[in-house]
Write a protein that holds these residues in place. Structure first.
Motif, short mmCIF file in Angstrom:
data_model
loop_
_atom_site.label_atom_id
_atom_site.label_comp_id
_atom_site.label_asym_id
_atom_site.label_seq_id
_atom_site.Cartn_x
_atom_site.Cartn_y
_atom_site.Cartn_z
N GLY A 137 0.77 -1.24 0.00
CA GLY A 137 0.00 0.00 0.00
C GLY A 137 0.79 1.28 0.00
O GLY A 137 0.21 2.35 -0.12
N ARG A 138 2.12 1.19 0.14
CA ARG A 138 2.97 2.39 0.08
C ARG A 138 4.42 1.96 -0.07
O ARG A 138 4.70 0.77 -0.09
CB ARG A 138 2.78 3.31 1.30
CG ARG A 138 3.32 2.77 2.62
CD ARG A 138 2.51 1.65 3.09
NE ARG A 138 3.00 1.05 4.28
CZ ARG A 138 3.77 -0.02 4.25
NH1 ARG A 138 4.18 -0.54 3.13
NH2 ARG A 138 4.14 -0.57 5.38
N THR A 139 5.33 2.89 -0.11
CA THR A 139 6.73 2.59 -0.36
C THR A 139 7.38 2.05 0.91
O THR A 139 7.65 2.79 1.85
CB THR A 139 7.47 3.86 -0.82
OG1 THR A 139 6.80 4.40 -1.96
CG2 THR A 139 8.90 3.52 -1.19
N PHE A 140 7.61 0.77 0.91
CA PHE A 140 8.10 0.07 2.10
C PHE A 140 9.45 0.59 2.56
O PHE A 140 9.69 0.75 3.75
CB PHE A 140 8.19 -1.42 1.77
CG PHE A 140 8.73 -2.29 2.86
CD1 PHE A 140 10.00 -2.84 2.75
CD2 PHE A 140 7.96 -2.58 3.97
CE1 PHE A 140 10.50 -3.66 3.75
CE2 PHE A 140 8.45 -3.41 4.97
CZ PHE A 140 9.72 -3.95 4.87
N SER A 141 10.33 0.89 1.62
CA SER A 141 11.72 1.18 1.96
C SER A 141 11.92 2.52 2.68
O SER A 141 13.02 2.78 3.17
CB SER A 141 12.58 1.16 0.69
OG SER A 141 12.13 2.15 -0.21
N ILE A 142 10.91 3.34 2.78
CA ILE A 142 11.08 4.63 3.47
C ILE A 142 10.66 4.55 4.93
O ILE A 142 10.72 5.55 5.64
CB ILE A 142 10.31 5.77 2.77
CG1 ILE A 142 8.80 5.56 2.86
CG2 ILE A 142 10.78 5.92 1.34
CD1 ILE A 142 8.01 6.75 2.34
N TYR A 143 10.25 3.35 5.37
CA TYR A 143 9.79 3.19 6.74
C TYR A 143 10.78 2.39 7.57
O TYR A 143 11.26 1.34 7.13
CB TYR A 143 8.45 2.48 6.78
CG TYR A 143 7.29 3.33 6.33
CD1 TYR A 143 6.97 3.44 4.98
CD2 TYR A 143 6.52 4.02 7.25
CE1 TYR A 143 5.92 4.22 4.56
CE2 TYR A 143 5.46 4.81 6.84
CZ TYR A 143 5.16 4.91 5.50
OH TYR A 143 4.12 5.69 5.10
N THR A 144 11.06 2.86 8.77
CA THR A 144 11.69 2.03 9.78
C THR A 144 10.66 1.00 10.22
O THR A 144 9.49 1.33 10.42
CB THR A 144 12.15 2.88 10.97
OG1 THR A 144 13.16 3.80 10.53
CG2 THR A 144 12.72 2.01 12.08
N MET A 145 11.09 -0.24 10.35
CA MET A 145 10.18 -1.32 10.71
C MET A 145 10.55 -1.89 12.08
O MET A 145 11.74 -1.91 12.45
CB MET A 145 10.24 -2.43 9.66
CG MET A 145 9.85 -1.99 8.27
SD MET A 145 8.15 -1.38 8.16
CE MET A 145 7.22 -2.86 8.59
N GLY A 146 9.55 -2.36 12.77
CA GLY A 146 9.83 -2.92 14.09
C GLY A 146 8.88 -4.04 14.45
O GLY A 146 7.85 -4.25 13.79
#
Length: 124
Positions: free
Chosen positions: A26-35
């Protein structure tokens, strides 16, 4: 539509290993920090691990350090949590989360999206 979908939870004996995954869409995954976070009944959700946008930096809760490993694949839009040497106290619902502006060390303060969670049960 933004979605985070966890999978891979289950039942494992103490000392065993389990891997959980979280697929994002649903959006650009690579711009998010994930946890990854976890929660047991009656307790607050607690931080487990986080990974930077590129995957070059990670941060872990002391309780899982040296046992859990977080990783991400920005092509597959997926974040993983490999859990080794599991203990009964690791039993919880595990949630993935994303934060546009967090670092791995500040993950949790302003989460943009949460997944629905996957149950991990460790028997003694």
């Amino acid at each position: 539509q933004v979605q985070l979908v966890e999978s891979g939870g289950g039942l494992v004996q103490a000392g065993g290993s389990l891997s959980v995954s979280c697929a994002a869409s649903g959006r650009t995954f690579s711009i998010y920090t994930m946890g990854w976070f976890r929660q047991t009944p009656g307790k607050e959700r607690e931080f487990v691990a986080a990974i930077s946008r590129s995957g070059g930096m990670t941060h872990y809760a002391d309780s899982v350090k040296d046992r859990f490993t977080i990783a991400r694949d920005n092509v597959k839009n997926t974040v993983y949590l490999q859990m080794n040497n599991l203990k009964p106290e690791d039993t919880a619902v595990y949630y993935c989360a994303e934060d546009r502006f967090a670092t791995p060390h500040t993950m949790g303060a302003s989460v943009d999206y949460w997944g629905r969670g996957t149950q991990v049960t460790v028997s003694s």
